[in-house]
Design a protein around this motif. Sequence first.
Motif, PDB file in Angstrom:
ATOM      1  N   LEU A 104      -7.269   5.499  -3.602  1.00 50.56           N
ATOM      2  CA  LEU A 104      -6.116   6.640  -3.302  1.00 50.56           C
ATOM      3  C   LEU A 104      -6.029   7.791  -4.086  1.00 50.56           C
ATOM      4  CD1 LEU A 104      -3.388   4.165  -2.113  1.00 50.56           C
ATOM      5  CD2 LEU A 104      -4.761   5.237  -0.475  1.00 50.56           C
ATOM      6  N   VAL A 140      -0.219  12.529   3.722  1.00 46.94           N
ATOM      7  CA  VAL A 140      -0.490  11.224   3.715  1.00 46.94           C
ATOM      8  C   VAL A 140       0.442  10.428   4.786  1.00 46.94           C
ATOM      9  CG1 VAL A 140      -0.830   9.270   2.144  1.00 46.94           C
ATOM     10  CG2 VAL A 140      -1.085  11.564   1.567  1.00 46.94           C
ATOM     11  N   GLU A 141      -0.467   9.604   5.377  1.00 43.36           N
ATOM     12  CA  GLU A 141       0.393   8.608   6.408  1.00 43.36           C
ATOM     13  C   GLU A 141      -0.017   7.200   5.930  1.00 43.36           C
ATOM     14  OE1 GLU A 141       0.692   9.619  10.409  1.00 43.36           O
ATOM     15  OE2 GLU A 141      -0.473  11.542   9.813  1.00 43.36           O
ATOM     16  N   VAL A 142       0.888   6.363   5.882  1.00 42.44           N
ATOM     17  CA  VAL A 142       0.634   4.738   5.589  1.00 42.44           C
ATOM     18  C   VAL A 142       1.444   4.002   6.619  1.00 42.44           C
ATOM     19  CG1 VAL A 142       0.760   3.062   3.966  1.00 42.44           C
ATOM     20  CG2 VAL A 142       0.503   5.082   3.048  1.00 42.44           C
ATOM     21  N   GLY A 167       4.079  13.134   2.853  1.00 46.26           N
ATOM     22  CA  GLY A 167       3.868  12.099   3.126  1.00 46.26           C
ATOM     23  C   GLY A 167       4.727  11.033   3.689  1.00 46.26           C
ATOM     24  N   ALA A 225       0.542   4.475  -2.484  1.00 44.63           N
ATOM     25  CA  ALA A 225       0.557   5.894  -1.965  1.00 44.63           C
ATOM     26  C   ALA A 225       1.411   6.756  -2.648  1.00 44.63           C
ATOM     27  CB  ALA A 225       0.446   5.697  -0.423  1.00 44.63           C
ATOM     28  N   VAL A 249      -4.514   3.894   5.680  1.00 42.32           N
ATOM     29  CA  VAL A 249      -3.853   4.949   5.125  1.00 42.32           C
ATOM     30  C   VAL A 249      -4.741   6.379   5.688  1.00 42.32           C
ATOM     31  CG1 VAL A 249      -3.641   6.202   2.981  1.00 42.32           C
ATOM     32  CG2 VAL A 249      -3.616   3.789   3.103  1.00 42.32           C
ATOM     33  N   THR A 265      -9.606   8.060   6.562  1.00 38.97           N
ATOM     34  CA  THR A 265      -8.868   7.032   6.918  1.00 38.97           C
ATOM     35  C   THR A 265      -9.595   5.754   6.157  1.00 38.97           C
ATOM     36  OG1 THR A 265      -8.421   7.849   9.316  1.00 38.97           O
ATOM     37  CG2 THR A 265      -8.187   5.535   8.917  1.00 38.97           C
ATOM     38  N   VAL A 312       5.686   6.591   5.138  1.00 34.68           N
ATOM     39  CA  VAL A 312       5.315   4.962   5.147  1.00 34.68           C
ATOM     40  C   VAL A 312       6.037   4.438   6.549  1.00 34.68           C
ATOM     41  CG1 VAL A 312       5.042   2.934   4.070  1.00 34.68           C
ATOM     42  CG2 VAL A 312       4.918   5.124   2.738  1.00 34.68           C
ATOM     43  N   VAL A 369       0.899  -1.185   0.036  1.00 32.85           N
ATOM     44  CA  VAL A 369       0.033  -0.128  -0.022  1.00 32.85           C
ATOM     45  C   VAL A 369       0.698   1.209   0.095  1.00 32.85           C
ATOM     46  CG1 VAL A 369      -1.974   1.166   1.123  1.00 32.85           C
ATOM     47  CG2 VAL A 369      -1.798  -1.181   1.237  1.00 32.85           C
ATOM     48  N   GLY A 370       2.104   1.131   0.567  1.00 31.58           N
ATOM     49  CA  GLY A 370       2.929   2.324   0.557  1.00 31.58           C
ATOM     50  C   GLY A 370       3.182   2.620  -0.797  1.00 31.58           C
TER      51      GLY A 370
END
Length: 351
Positions: free
Chosen positions: A231, A250-252, A212, A192, A274, A344, A214, A188-189
């Motif tokens: 996303l 953005v945070e993963v 962002g 993103a 996310v 989220t 990860v 997923v990172g």
Amino acid sequence: MTPLAGVGLSAGVAAVVGVVGALGVLALGRRRTSLAAVLAPLVVVASVAAGVYASARAMFLSYEVSTTVLWLLLATVPVALVIGLALAQRTHRLAADRAAAVAARDRDREVEEGRRELVAWVSHDLRTPLAAVRALAEALEDGVAPQGRAAAGILAENRRMSEMVDDLLALSRLQSASFEPAREPTDVGDLASDALAALGPVAEAAGVRLTGGVDGAVVASADAREVSRALGNLLSNAVRHTPAGGTVHVEVGRGPGDPGGTGPDRRGAGPAVVHVTDACGGIPAADLPRVFDAGWRGTAARTPGSGGAGIGLSIVESVATAHGGRVEVRNVDLPDGGRGCRFTLTLPASR
């Protein structure tokens, strides 16, 4: 006592017991329908037994004979109980069927209302690019607009309409009962990061800064194509509603693990999470439950100025639901003292 008087007495006692029992069953039926159905046949047996026993005693039959008659009547109680249980089961099934039918009718009505609202919004949104294409074409035909500028405008509006149609087709496919995402271990990172890179030029043109991070390798069991779409929609929505000079972050990372899971660490790898935080100024609390409704606009501050049919966030929710995940939104206080929204997206961990 004459036989006729005995019959009258029996009928009177049976009527009194029956009426009292019926009132009790009716009162009980308002709270517990199934139990009332079980007791109803027993009330009939009890009223008949009371009437016959009273008549037998009034006609001076011996105690032994009266008792024998009473026991013979009470022997029908098991049969009445079986009938009552059958009635209770049938009553319960009918009540469940009725509740299901009412729920299905309400659900169908909500779906139909949502479909009509969506069609109305899309029809409204399509009129704008269609009108622009027509105006540019007429200007080109009349020779009052440069060919290059008119052609560029027509292509831009055509692109806008194509995006609307693509969103509608995507939403229809995602909400189909037969849709099943092609699950595979997906970082997923990386998705993103790709979405951030793709939205970079758009954010730069709007004066919005994209940041962002990860938190380690975040792998989910997901359809990479659909998650990328979700996303992209989240970021596009955040950039669109963040004023110039604002930041979209953005945070993963991982959510709390599932102790009963079967993840790589055998302790249950937590789901992929996310967070997309914008600087939109916040959404009224009354509007938060409707943010993911297809075609919903809400306040003017959240109304897209260009592009889209107002279903981008509905697509995000549909992608999350199809994967067994979820998407949520809440208002947050930003480090600079402003207000924003944090979306989220949660996806199941890779098994």
